[in-house]
Write a protein that holds these residues in place. Structure first.
Motif, mmCIF file in Angstrom:
data_model
loop_
_atom_site.group_PDB
_atom_site.id
_atom_site.type_symbol
_atom_site.label_atom_id
_atom_site.label_comp_id
_atom_site.label_asym_id
_atom_site.label_seq_id
_atom_site.Cartn_x
_atom_site.Cartn_y
_atom_site.Cartn_z
ATOM 1 N N SER A 126 1.135 -1.560 0.230
ATOM 2 C CA SER A 126 -0.363 0.100 0.009
ATOM 3 C C SER A 126 1.097 1.434 0.051
ATOM 4 C CB SER A 126 -1.177 0.188 1.185
ATOM 5 O OG SER A 126 -1.818 -1.324 1.210
ATOM 6 N N HIS A 127 2.013 1.446 0.081
ATOM 7 C CA HIS A 127 3.131 2.221 0.061
ATOM 8 C C HIS A 127 3.876 2.369 -1.088
ATOM 9 C CE1 HIS A 127 1.038 3.253 4.063
ATOM 10 N NE2 HIS A 127 1.387 1.879 4.783
ATOM 11 N N ALA A 128 4.888 3.739 -1.275
ATOM 12 C CA ALA A 128 5.444 3.845 -2.277
ATOM 13 C C ALA A 128 6.311 5.324 -1.782
ATOM 14 C CB ALA A 128 4.795 3.811 -3.586
ATOM 15 N N TRP A 129 7.510 4.745 -1.924
ATOM 16 C CA TRP A 129 8.239 6.870 -1.619
ATOM 17 C C TRP A 129 8.998 7.172 -2.912
ATOM 18 C CZ3 TRP A 129 13.325 6.333 -0.548
ATOM 19 C CH2 TRP A 129 13.893 5.185 -0.868
ATOM 20 N N ARG A 130 9.374 7.995 -2.466
ATOM 21 C CA ARG A 130 10.510 8.870 -3.277
ATOM 22 C C ARG A 130 11.278 9.566 -2.926
ATOM 23 N NH1 ARG A 130 11.755 12.898 -7.702
ATOM 24 N NH2 ARG A 130 12.514 11.908 -9.518
ATOM 25 N N ALA A 131 12.191 9.878 -2.320
ATOM 26 C CA ALA A 131 12.741 11.051 -1.925
ATOM 27 C C ALA A 131 14.458 11.038 -2.323
ATOM 28 C CB ALA A 131 13.479 10.221 -0.016
ATOM 29 N N GLY A 132 14.868 12.495 -2.712
ATOM 30 C CA GLY A 132 16.522 12.618 -3.276
ATOM 31 C C GLY A 132 16.489 13.713 -2.932
ATOM 32 N N VAL A 133 18.566 14.297 -2.762
ATOM 33 C CA VAL A 133 18.528 15.393 -3.453
ATOM 34 C C VAL A 133 18.279 16.470 -4.043
ATOM 35 C CG1 VAL A 133 19.172 15.218 -1.177
ATOM 36 C CG2 VAL A 133 20.539 14.462 -1.770
ATOM 37 N N THR A 134 18.862 17.208 -4.273
ATOM 38 C CA THR A 134 19.863 17.939 -5.585
ATOM 39 C C THR A 134 20.468 19.074 -5.587
ATOM 40 O OG1 THR A 134 17.567 17.316 -6.793
ATOM 41 C CG2 THR A 134 19.513 19.014 -7.853
ATOM 42 N N TYR A 135 21.737 19.099 -6.044
ATOM 43 C CA TYR A 135 22.376 21.058 -5.677
ATOM 44 C C TYR A 135 22.271 21.195 -6.844
ATOM 45 C CZ TYR A 135 26.786 23.315 -4.744
ATOM 46 O OH TYR A 135 27.536 24.667 -5.280
ATOM 47 N N LEU A 136 22.644 22.671 -6.931
ATOM 48 C CA LEU A 136 22.282 23.150 -8.197
ATOM 49 C C LEU A 136 22.837 24.585 -7.910
ATOM 50 C CD1 LEU A 136 20.408 24.960 -10.562
ATOM 51 C CD2 LEU A 136 19.274 25.717 -8.940
ATOM 52 N N ASP A 137 24.058 25.002 -8.915
ATOM 53 C CA ASP A 137 24.559 25.892 -8.832
ATOM 54 C C ASP A 137 24.871 26.718 -9.822
ATOM 55 O OD1 ASP A 137 28.065 25.872 -8.098
ATOM 56 O OD2 ASP A 137 28.125 26.963 -9.895
ATOM 57 N N ALA A 138 24.246 27.882 -9.305
ATOM 58 C CA ALA A 138 23.997 28.789 -10.802
ATOM 59 C C ALA A 138 24.730 30.263 -10.388
ATOM 60 C CB ALA A 138 22.506 29.355 -10.312
ATOM 61 N N LYS A 139 24.695 30.857 -11.588
ATOM 62 C CA LYS A 139 26.060 32.292 -11.688
ATOM 63 C C LYS A 139 24.915 33.304 -12.431
ATOM 64 C CE LYS A 139 30.025 30.854 -11.496
ATOM 65 N NZ LYS A 139 29.718 29.243 -10.264
ATOM 66 N N PRO A 140 23.840 34.505 -11.157
ATOM 67 C CA PRO A 140 23.161 35.103 -11.640
ATOM 68 C C PRO A 140 24.457 36.172 -12.048
ATOM 69 C CG PRO A 140 22.839 34.700 -9.447
ATOM 70 C CD PRO A 140 23.687 33.348 -10.570
ATOM 71 N N LEU A 141 23.470 36.346 -13.241
ATOM 72 C CA LEU A 141 24.366 38.016 -13.810
ATOM 73 C C LEU A 141 22.657 38.904 -13.906
ATOM 74 C CD1 LEU A 141 26.340 39.404 -15.423
ATOM 75 C CD2 LEU A 141 25.649 38.193 -17.222
ATOM 76 N N ASN A 142 23.296 40.194 -12.785
ATOM 77 C CA ASN A 142 22.389 40.999 -12.932
ATOM 78 C C ASN A 142 20.354 40.920 -12.432
ATOM 79 O OD1 ASN A 142 23.925 42.969 -13.405
ATOM 80 N ND2 ASN A 142 24.250 43.175 -15.286
ATOM 81 N N ARG A 143 20.476 39.948 -11.944
ATOM 82 C CA ARG A 143 19.388 39.033 -11.628
ATOM 83 C C ARG A 143 18.461 39.797 -11.176
ATOM 84 N NH1 ARG A 143 19.328 34.097 -7.999
ATOM 85 N NH2 ARG A 143 18.709 36.303 -6.471
#
Lengths: 416, 301
Positions: free
Chosen positions: A223-240
């Motif tokens: 009856s149960h299902a799961w999903r889990a995780g981690v994400t790393y995001l690296d951005a270089k904003p320019l005049n955001r």
């Protein structure tokens, strides 16, 4: 909502010509010209199901909420909050989609959304995906929704609550969309282990970004299902760009240049008695982020409007966190109720306030929502939502929102 | 040191860089349990088969859960009903698994619907109300005659994918078809008294079974295919159907009990829960048991 459809059981002899036709179609689709897509005759093959899939998702909503600009205090969200003007019916984020399987392993997909506030269409997605370059590996190229966390990779019509939630608004102005490539690898293991890597030459809020994520998932009993995780995001904003009030209470526009490093953790848990979600099911979902930004912030000159900014910049460092948790329960066929709690923490805000006379003070924005929705059929959904929005310091708001979603035609199934 | 080299080998295997064992079973994932049962009949010990769903799950409404993606990733062959029955989730399993062997148009993708004539295809231009499968009714495994061409084609597919064992599959295929033909003859003799009798159904899940046996459908609990029974519709059925006007109200294990029971109490007709697929009740242990049990329930006084 997940209707139809995959491809073409092509009779062996007919395959080349159908493929050529599909490839022609892909070329046109890639030009992203809606008008030309509309006049293409669909590829018909004996006994084939629908390919390409063409669909339109109407998303009509109405909001009873406070007017004027609303900011998320303590944060510098990119752009303005999306969504509809108060007390007006709007068709924001209605979507036109076209997708096709060009070969057994090559898929093309595009979607154009209608941004109601600005009365225009926007290419939200336009990509080619090669499945199984080597077993388990898929490559996507073009414009696509990032796999950051969980909800970001869903189309807005698949979200369980109306309107943007706080976390995506502060992270990406609503939806993190990349122009670039995405590589996904599913491990050949008993348990679901998926790694994804993305490289963007242009992203929602920065010219360059890359990310790396890993997700695990499995069943627990029947009856149960799961999903889990981690994400790393690296951005270089320019005049955001960001919008904030200055100390004279005048709207000011800011520009941030530097680095932005974000960790996102997401967890999804679904329950359905005996694995049969038809009658009753429960969906629990939560995401959490921690973002560090380091760079220069400029507050653009707004003295002409009586503002306090004079266009100078200051070193700007932040470390901020936030997230949400939500539960949606289908208690009988066609009827669901849900609740969501969102909370952000402005955390460390390090800048020179004499150089930058903006109102950016420590605050913990939050929002509580409850919703009930009814699906008259698999293709339609009517939703009523109440928000208690305390994301803007000193300006709490009670909001009622109503939304009607109806899908026409065939579109790809929704993910877990 | 020894421990290290073992774990390094494991990693190589995990990354798909290692060699596979000299003799491997075919790994088969089926969408529904009836096909898992058929694969087991045809492939015996040479195949390792699992079903993505069980008989108490509505095959229309399955989600592409992580556990299913992991299974699809490792499958050599996927066997499904087709005809859009799995349209809401199978394309996702194929795509998200990244497994090139099971994509549409490859030998590792087998749909039963290709080998039989489907009942009730949609008319061109018919409004797509509810859940209409344009190609026709996909619950095709419930006419045992359909299993004959499907078993033949599936046996050939196993031979194609695993040539060293071709003779083994061929022999098992002949053996199965011989037992199956005998069983059909037996079932048709048993079911003769059912011909012309009336039943009430929910959805077209049992259409193939009922047409095969010559049973008449006098009402459907669903107002439109795929739309859940509503109180309005049930009340109108209760008014329209005189007490005792049908032999039984039939439903599958994955459909809700309440609508059928509500109507049954109004018009004094028994509800029968047919197994629908292998595993739908304790007697339906395999394809033979599925039809034995279905007939027994239909013939019950």
């Amino acid at each position: 909502m997940s209707r139809l459809s995959y491809v073409a059981r092509l009779p062996q002899g007919a395959q080349p010509s159908a493929q050529q036709a599909s490839q022609r179609l892909a070329t046109l689709a890639l030009r992203g010209i809606m008008a030309s897509c509309l006049c293409i005759t669909p590829v018909h093959a004996a006994g084939a199901t629908i390919n390409p899939e063409v669909s339109f998702t109407l998303q009509a909503s109405y909001a009873d909420k406070a007017g004027g600009e609303r900011h998320i205090s303590g944060f510098l969200p990119e752009g303005h909050a999306h969504g509809c003007d108060p007390k007006k019916l709007c068709l924001d984020h209605s979507e036109f989609m076209l997708a096709a399987n060009l070969t057994p392993t090559l898929r093309a997909s595009s979607s154009v959304i209608f941004v109601d506030a600005e009365n225009k269409g926007e290419v939200e997605e336009l990509w080619l995906q090669q499945v199984g370059i080597v077993p388990g590996v898929s490559l996507k190229a073009g414009r696509f929704m990032s796999e950051l966390g969980y909800a970001n990779s869903q189309h807005p019509h698949a979200w369980d609550f109306i309107g943007n939630s706080l976390m995506p608004t502060v992270l990406s102005g609503g939806h993190l969309i990349h122009d670039g490539v995405q590589l996904k690898w599913l491990a050949p293991t008993e348990r679901f282990v998926e790694v994804n890597a993305e490289l963007a030459k242009k992203s929602s809020n920065s010219p360059k970004a890359w990310s790396l994520g890993v997700h695990l998932g499995d069943d627990l009993g029947a009856s149960h299902a799961w999903r889990a995780g981690v994400t790393y995001l690296d951005a270089k904003p320019l005049n955001r760009t960001g919008h904030v009030d200055d100390i004279n209470e005048i709207e000011a526009q800011t520009a941030f240049t530097g680095t932005s490093k974000t960790w996102v953790a997401d967890v999804l848990w679904k329950w359905a008695p005996d694995g049969n979600a038809k009658e009753r099911h429960l969906k629990l979902q939560a995401e959490y982020f921690r973002r560090t930004q380091n760079g220069q912030l400029t507050c653009e000159d707004n003295r002409a409007e009586g503002g306090a900014c004079d266009g100078t910049s200051s070193a700007f460092r932040t470390r901020q966190t936030g997230g949400y948790a939500q539960a949606v329960y289908q208690f009988m066929p066609r009827w669901r109720i849900g609740t969501r709690y969102e909370r952000l923490d402005s955390g460390t805000l390090d800048f020179n306030s004499t150089v930058l006379p903006i109102e950016l003070a420590a605050y913990k924005p939050s929002q509580r929502s409850i919703m009930v929705d009814f699906s008259p059929s698999e293709m339609s959904n009517l939703r009523l939502q109440y928000n208690r929005d305390t994301s803007m310091q000193g300006s709490p708001d009670k909001q009622w929102l109503l939304q009607y979603v109806h899908s026409f035609g065939a579109h790809g199934a929704h993910r877990f | 040191m020894r421990l290290f080299s073992l774990s390094a080998l494991n990693w190589l295997l995990l990354l798909g860089l290692g060699t596979t064992p000299a003799h491997a079973q075919l790994t088969v994932l089926t969408c529904e349990p009836e096909w898992a049962s058929l694969v087991a009949e045809l492939g015996g010990a040479q195949v390792s088969v699992s079903s993505a769903t069980h008989a108490r799950q509505d095959p229309h409404h399955i989600e592409a859960r992580p556990s299913l993606l992991a299974q699809a990733r490792r499958a050599d062959l996927v066997v499904c009903s087709g005809a859009e029955l799995e349209a809401g989730w199978l394309p996702l399993l194929q795509r998200e698994s990244g497994n090139p062997a099971i994509q549409v148009g490859t030998p590792g993708y087998f749909t039963a619907a290709e080998f039989v004539t489907l009942l009730d295809p949609a008319h061109p231009g018919q409004p797509l109300a509810g859940h209409v499968h344009a190609a026709g009714n996909p619950h095709l495994h419930l006419n045992p005659h359909n299993l004959v061409p499907i078993a033949r084609a599936l046996s050939q597919r196993l031979q194609q994918l695993d040539p060293p064992q071709a003779a083994f599959y061929r022999e098992r295929g002949h053996d199965f078809l011989a037992r199956w033909q005998t069983a059909i003859t037996k079932w048709e003799a048993q079911a003769a008294p059912l011909r012309g009798k009336s039943v009430v159904v929910q959805h077209g899940s049992l259409t193939y079974l009922l047409r095969w046996l010559g049973l008449q459908v006098v009402a459907d609990l669903e107002p439109i295919p795929g739309v859940e029974p509503s109180l309005n519709h049930l009340a109108s059925l209760a008014q329209r159907l005189p007490p005792g006007s049908a032999k039984a109200i039939l439903r599958t294990p994955y459909q809700a009990a309440r609508p059928a029971e509500w109507l049954a109490s109004r018009i004094q007709i028994p509800v029968r829960v047919l197994p629908y697929s292998v595993g739908g009740n304790p007697e339906a242990r395999d394809l033979f048991g599925l039809f034995d049990s279905s007939l027994k329930l239909l013939l019950a006084p």
